[in-house]
Design an enzyme around this catalytic site. Structure first.
Site: not given
Ligand code: ADE
Length: 318
Positions: A35, A37, A39-41, A76, A186
């Protein structure tokens, strides 16, 4: 007339080979991978027809998935409160990932949903999560002597050669990125993901830029100060050579098993610190050969730093 019906745009997007139909994607909103600022994945599953792209990309991905018609993925999404800038950056990232092409050591996009209301970027799933957390979890399991045997939890043990392999894989991915004139800006252990077979993949292209001259001048945003080169800190100048500096800090993170850099220095004091010629110290668990490379990555003269193209020399160590 400058205006077009949004339905027509949606139709055009559908014919894009990258576009995923929502019915082919299950988003597991209860499995949060990250999580941020911006995007949430979430964990996700691509079901049905495997995207053409994955087939084209060769066997690497297909072999890592167990079922032929189901592929694990990470999805994402924009947070609910995303502002206009976040939104623009998100679509920038989609277009960037389409142009990136496939490389084993770079996270690849499996597809996207580019509708303007709930856009998604679907990327390959990396079961072992990010490299920084991985290193910190394995702190007490680093074997220094190559003849050491793993006392308990054999699957937890890491050897220096595994760390060298991480370093080589990242520099191999960065060599590809820089050969395509992309700078990452980054590069840090938190932005490297590991698959279940410990394949390292460079990720997080939110700050990534295409440069047509060798140099890019940044205009704003949040900055990873302690990973930044001296010219990035002073003049906001970025190049593949400034990515090499960050790679040196990433080597420090790897060979210290996840230490934070310069814990005693305030971010705003970093320029003074570096200008006085001071640099990160050699971690206890870091071989001399590797520390020599780190020091060369932190040369104030950016032209004197090593190039990612020399990555193969890393694999010759050990
Ligand atoms: N966290 C962020 N991206 C990811 C991904 N592609 N696989 C597993 N954890 C993640």
């Amino acid at each position: 007339n400058h205006y077009m019906d949004i339905g027509l745009l949606a139709e055009a997007n559908k014919s894009d080979i990258w576009e995923i139909t929502p019915k082919n994607l299950v988003v597991h909103d209860n499995i949060i991978l990250g999580n941020g600022a911006f995007a949430n994945v979430y964990k996700g599953t691509l079901i049905g027809k495997i995207p053409l792209l994955m087939v084209n990309q060769g066997l690497g991905l297909a072999l890592e998935s167990e079922k032929l018609n189901e592929v694990e993925a990470a999805v994402k999404r924009l947070p609910a409160h995303a502002d206009e800038q976040n939104r623009l950056d998100f679509f920038h990232e989609i277009e960037f990932m389409k142009r990136l092409g496939y490389h084993t050591h770079i996270i690849s996009m499996l597809g996207c949903i580019s509708n303007p209301y709930d856009p998604m970027i679907v990327v390959e799933y990396c079961a072992k999560g990010d490299m920084l957390k991985f290193l910190r979890n394995h702190r007490d399991y680093l074997l220094m002597d190559k003849d050491d045997t793993c006392p308990i939890h054999a699957d937890m043990c890491l050897r220096v050669k595994d760390l060298v392999s991480f370093a080589w894989q990242v520099s191999d991915g960065m060599n590809y990125l820089s050969s395509k004139s992309f700078i990452h800006r980054d590069l840090a252990a938190r932005n490297i993901l590991l698959t279940k077979n410990l394949v390292a993949k460079i990720s997080d292209f939110g700050l990534c830029r295409y440069v047509d001259s060798a140099l890019y001048t940044a205009k704003g945003g949040r900055l990873p100060i302690k990973w930044m080169s001296i010219e990035s800190l002073k003049f906001y100048e970025y190049s593949s050579a400034s990515d090499v500096w960050s790679f040196g800090v990433l080597l420090f993170e790897i060979f210290s098993m996840g230490d934070g850099p310069y814990p005693m220095i305030q971010p705003l004091d970093m320029i003074k610190y570096l200008e006085a010629g001071k640099r990160l110290e050699q971690p206890e668990t870091c071989p001399n050969e590797i520390y020599n490379i780190m020091e060369r990555c932190w040369n104030a003269d950016k032209d004197a730093r090593p190039k990612f193209a020399e990555a193969s020399s890393l694999s010759a160590l050990f």
